[in-house]
Motif scaffolding. Sequence first.
Motif, PDB file in Angstrom:
ATOM      1  N   ALA A  19       0.950  -1.529  -0.317  1.00  0.00           N
ATOM      2  CA  ALA A  19       0.226  -0.325  -0.190  1.00  0.00           C
ATOM      3  C   ALA A  19       1.070   1.097   0.255  1.00  0.00           C
ATOM      4  CB  ALA A  19      -0.918   0.143   1.203  1.00  0.00           C
ATOM      5  N   VAL A  20       1.746   1.247   0.559  1.00  0.00           N
ATOM      6  CA  VAL A  20       2.844   2.576   0.874  1.00  0.00           C
ATOM      7  C   VAL A  20       3.222   2.807  -0.448  1.00  0.00           C
ATOM      8  CG1 VAL A  20       4.974   3.271   1.872  1.00  0.00           C
ATOM      9  CG2 VAL A  20       2.815   1.981   3.492  1.00  0.00           C
ATOM     10  N   VAL A  21       4.078   0.805  -1.339  1.00  0.00           N
ATOM     11  CA  VAL A  21       4.818   1.539  -2.390  1.00  0.00           C
ATOM     12  C   VAL A  21       4.198   1.875  -3.737  1.00  0.00           C
ATOM     13  CG1 VAL A  21       6.083  -0.292  -4.147  1.00  0.00           C
ATOM     14  CG2 VAL A  21       6.620   0.083  -1.605  1.00  0.00           C
ATOM     15  N   VAL A  22       2.641   1.478  -3.567  1.00  0.00           N
ATOM     16  CA  VAL A  22       1.725   1.937  -3.987  1.00  0.00           C
ATOM     17  C   VAL A  22       1.160   3.231  -4.190  1.00  0.00           C
ATOM     18  CG1 VAL A  22      -0.738   1.324  -5.824  1.00  0.00           C
ATOM     19  CG2 VAL A  22       0.809  -0.637  -4.904  1.00  0.00           C
ATOM     20  N   SER A  23       1.269   4.221  -3.191  1.00  0.00           N
ATOM     21  CA  SER A  23       1.005   5.660  -3.038  1.00  0.00           C
ATOM     22  C   SER A  23       1.667   6.007  -3.366  1.00  0.00           C
ATOM     23  CB  SER A  23       0.701   5.297  -1.769  1.00  0.00           C
ATOM     24  OG  SER A  23       1.765   5.281  -0.870  1.00  0.00           O
ATOM     25  N   HIS A  24       3.301   5.985  -3.275  1.00  0.00           N
ATOM     26  CA  HIS A  24       4.439   6.626  -3.446  1.00  0.00           C
ATOM     27  C   HIS A  24       4.621   6.429  -4.856  1.00  0.00           C
ATOM     28  CE1 HIS A  24       5.299   7.529   0.550  1.00  0.00           C
ATOM     29  NE2 HIS A  24       6.312   7.413  -0.313  1.00  0.00           N
ATOM     30  N   ALA A  25       4.206   5.458  -5.715  1.00  0.00           N
ATOM     31  CA  ALA A  25       4.433   4.699  -7.131  1.00  0.00           C
ATOM     32  C   ALA A  25       3.218   6.043  -7.749  1.00  0.00           C
ATOM     33  CB  ALA A  25       4.421   3.595  -7.537  1.00  0.00           C
ATOM     34  N   GLU A  26       2.700   6.073  -7.512  1.00  0.00           N
ATOM     35  CA  GLU A  26       1.227   6.551  -8.116  1.00  0.00           C
ATOM     36  C   GLU A  26       1.780   7.799  -7.592  1.00  0.00           C
ATOM     37  OE1 GLU A  26      -2.365   5.579  -7.169  1.00  0.00           O
ATOM     38  OE2 GLU A  26      -2.143   3.296  -7.921  1.00  0.00           O
ATOM     39  N   ALA A  27       1.727   8.368  -6.749  1.00  0.00           N
ATOM     40  CA  ALA A  27       2.200  10.084  -6.922  1.00  0.00           C
ATOM     41  C   ALA A  27       3.419  10.545  -7.144  1.00  0.00           C
ATOM     42  CB  ALA A  27       2.437  10.331  -4.870  1.00  0.00           C
ATOM     43  N   GLY A  28       4.470  10.042  -7.643  1.00  0.00           N
ATOM     44  CA  GLY A  28       5.327   9.840  -7.572  1.00  0.00           C
ATOM     45  C   GLY A  28       5.307  10.446  -9.108  1.00  0.00           C
ATOM     46  N   ARG A  29       4.440   9.797  -9.510  1.00  0.00           N
ATOM     47  CA  ARG A  29       4.211  10.003 -11.342  1.00  0.00           C
ATOM     48  C   ARG A  29       4.114  11.578 -11.253  1.00  0.00           C
ATOM     49  NH1 ARG A  29      -0.120   5.411 -13.511  1.00  0.00           N
ATOM     50  NH2 ARG A  29      -0.637   6.453 -11.981  1.00  0.00           N
ATOM     51  N   MET A  30       2.975  12.167 -10.981  1.00  0.00           N
ATOM     52  CA  MET A  30       2.784  13.440 -10.951  1.00  0.00           C
ATOM     53  C   MET A  30       3.961  15.117 -10.372  1.00  0.00           C
ATOM     54  SD  MET A  30      -1.202  12.923  -9.754  1.00  0.00           S
ATOM     55  CE  MET A  30      -1.608  12.221  -8.160  1.00  0.00           C
ATOM     56  N   VAL A  31       4.131  13.855  -9.153  1.00  0.00           N
ATOM     57  CA  VAL A  31       4.967  15.117  -8.129  1.00  0.00           C
ATOM     58  C   VAL A  31       6.197  15.001  -8.947  1.00  0.00           C
ATOM     59  CG1 VAL A  31       6.747  15.027  -6.109  1.00  0.00           C
ATOM     60  CG2 VAL A  31       4.025  14.189  -6.043  1.00  0.00           C
ATOM     61  N   VAL A  32       6.324  14.043  -9.836  1.00  0.00           N
ATOM     62  CA  VAL A  32       8.264  14.344  -9.878  1.00  0.00           C
ATOM     63  C   VAL A  32       8.150  15.249 -11.295  1.00  0.00           C
ATOM     64  CG1 VAL A  32       9.844  13.045 -11.150  1.00  0.00           C
ATOM     65  CG2 VAL A  32       8.340  11.814  -9.146  1.00  0.00           C
ATOM     66  N   ALA A  33       7.481  14.965 -11.885  1.00  0.00           N
ATOM     67  CA  ALA A  33       6.609  15.584 -13.231  1.00  0.00           C
ATOM     68  C   ALA A  33       7.533  16.924 -13.069  1.00  0.00           C
ATOM     69  CB  ALA A  33       6.067  15.381 -14.151  1.00  0.00           C
ATOM     70  N   GLN A  34       6.817  17.301 -11.822  1.00  0.00           N
ATOM     71  CA  GLN A  34       6.220  18.714 -11.485  1.00  0.00           C
ATOM     72  C   GLN A  34       7.590  19.438 -10.179  1.00  0.00           C
ATOM     73  OE1 GLN A  34       3.100  19.846 -10.078  1.00  0.00           O
ATOM     74  NE2 GLN A  34       1.864  19.354 -11.486  1.00  0.00           N
ATOM     75  N   ALA A  80      -5.368   4.412   4.425  1.00  0.00           N
ATOM     76  CA  ALA A  80      -4.981   4.911   3.288  1.00  0.00           C
ATOM     77  C   ALA A  80      -5.718   4.045   1.671  1.00  0.00           C
ATOM     78  CB  ALA A  80      -3.436   3.872   3.076  1.00  0.00           C
ATOM     79  N   ARG A  81      -5.748   2.662   1.881  1.00  0.00           N
ATOM     80  CA  ARG A  81      -6.748   2.309   0.643  1.00  0.00           C
ATOM     81  C   ARG A  81      -7.867   2.207   0.330  1.00  0.00           C
ATOM     82  NH1 ARG A  81      -5.847  -4.309   1.107  1.00  0.00           N
ATOM     83  NH2 ARG A  81      -6.390  -4.275  -0.225  1.00  0.00           N
ATOM     84  N   HIS A  82      -9.482   2.699   1.210  1.00  0.00           N
ATOM     85  CA  HIS A  82     -10.318   3.004   0.970  1.00  0.00           C
ATOM     86  C   HIS A  82     -10.582   4.385   1.624  1.00  0.00           C
ATOM     87  CE1 HIS A  82     -10.199  -1.232   0.620  1.00  0.00           C
ATOM     88  NE2 HIS A  82     -10.113  -1.596   1.786  1.00  0.00           N
ATOM     89  N   ALA A  83     -10.137   5.472   2.275  1.00  0.00           N
ATOM     90  CA  ALA A  83     -11.094   6.239   3.175  1.00  0.00           C
ATOM     91  C   ALA A  83     -10.984   7.423   1.326  1.00  0.00           C
ATOM     92  CB  ALA A  83     -10.027   6.973   4.400  1.00  0.00           C
ATOM     93  N   ARG A  84     -11.636   8.217   1.765  1.00  0.00           N
ATOM     94  CA  ARG A  84     -11.580   9.755   1.134  1.00  0.00           C
ATOM     95  C   ARG A  84     -10.337  10.587   0.445  1.00  0.00           C
ATOM     96  NH1 ARG A  84     -11.651  14.249   3.159  1.00  0.00           N
ATOM     97  NH2 ARG A  84     -12.723  14.415   5.442  1.00  0.00           N
ATOM     98  N   PRO A  85     -10.198  11.129  -0.183  1.00  0.00           N
ATOM     99  CA  PRO A  85      -8.324  11.565  -0.202  1.00  0.00           C
ATOM    100  C   PRO A  85      -9.278  12.553   0.722  1.00  0.00           C
ATOM    101  CG  PRO A  85      -8.807  11.073  -2.099  1.00  0.00           C
ATOM    102  CD  PRO A  85      -9.815  10.319  -1.794  1.00  0.00           C
ATOM    103  N   GLY A  86      -7.456  12.853   1.510  1.00  0.00           N
ATOM    104  CA  GLY A  86      -7.467  13.583   2.109  1.00  0.00           C
ATOM    105  C   GLY A  86      -8.049  13.361   4.185  1.00  0.00           C
ATOM    106  N   ALA A  87      -8.309  12.442   3.706  1.00  0.00           N
ATOM    107  CA  ALA A  87      -8.956  11.909   5.185  1.00  0.00           C
ATOM    108  C   ALA A  87      -7.639  11.639   6.326  1.00  0.00           C
ATOM    109  CB  ALA A  87      -9.080  10.375   4.995  1.00  0.00           C
TER     110      ALA A  87
END
Length: 392
Positions: free
Chosen positions: A215-230, A320-327
């Motif tokens: 869960a931690v690895v997947v969340s970082h990988a997904e966030a990294g795609r957007m963050v690293v570009a900026q 981390a898996r089920h709650a809405r973003p920003g929970a």
Amino acid sequence: MTTTVTGPGPRWLGDVGQLALAGLLALVVLPVGWTSVVEGEVARPWQVALLAALLALHAAVATARRWPLPSYAVGAVAELVLVAGPDLGGPTATAAGSDYGPVLLPSSMCFFVLLYAVSAWAPRPWPTAALAGGLVGCLLTVVRLWGFAGAALEGWTWWLMLGTATVGGTVAAWAPGQFRATRAAWVAQLAERGAADERRRIAREMHDVVAHSLAVVVSHAEAGRMVVAQSPDRAPEILETIAGTGREALTEMRGLLGVLRDDEVGTDPQPGLADIPALVGRMRAAGLAVEYDDAPLPPVPPGVGLTAYRVVQEALTNVARHARPGAVATVRVERAADGLRVSVADDGGASPVPTAPGRGLTGMRERVEAVGGTLEAGPAATGWQVSARMPV
């Protein structure tokens, strides 16, 4: 499904003991029976049949442990020959006071050994069938010896003594075998239950470690795609978090699987209460807002500490898996009068109660119940809450 119950220890050792018993019986009682038949003044065919029956009984004792059912069948046929045989005369008959039936020869006691073997080592329903056959043999023996005149007792006293001796001997040989078979089955069931409990424990540990880490690895990988570009400068930070999480997962799995190896000298220690702050820190680094008071807690038993850690880990992973973003998740671990209390709640509108609990919720409940505690999980006022209480 039925299985044959085998005794403890090497099979060859039991066979050696059975052969020793057969040899001892043959040495002690067979010469008496053999001499009685040879000098018994019976027709030649009957003499051959009776001698063959005696040899068959003693041979069946030698094979009773390895082949209980065939040995019992051979012994039962041999006993029928002794019951049906004509009365024996000669010197032993003179000593007994009259001619007597061959079933009274000492070798007939071998049948009790065969009955015990079936009762102890044969699968169901053969022990019960063997007992029924033995009781029928008791009846035939009483009928065969009904008019035996060589006994000191007469009339109903002789019949009572004979019936009690035959039935009592049959039951006394069958009952210890059943006790042994029942005890062996009980020990095997305990071993299977222990193995099943250990498999469930390992499955829970593996689920908690893998689910949390992924869960931690997947969340970082997904966030990294957007963050690293900026912000390319944040790439090392994200990759380091992914690598650190992977290393920690490998360390925990190595410590967990180490207990499966007999040659393992030592394993990595399992996490406890002191590791919860680091767990919260990793979840925060993964992007989950977590409120936690990391004040030090009094020491608790290792099993309770590991259970508390796994409950917090699984609950935060679910947030981390089920709650809405920003929970925002709130973690509370406190020592109370009734034990250790662990609570993880969120305000993120987690998914409703499933119709069938998943492995994570089931694993948490099993963990808490294993240390004598209770766990409650369900919707709260604004999200989802997991509460556990464990005695210490």
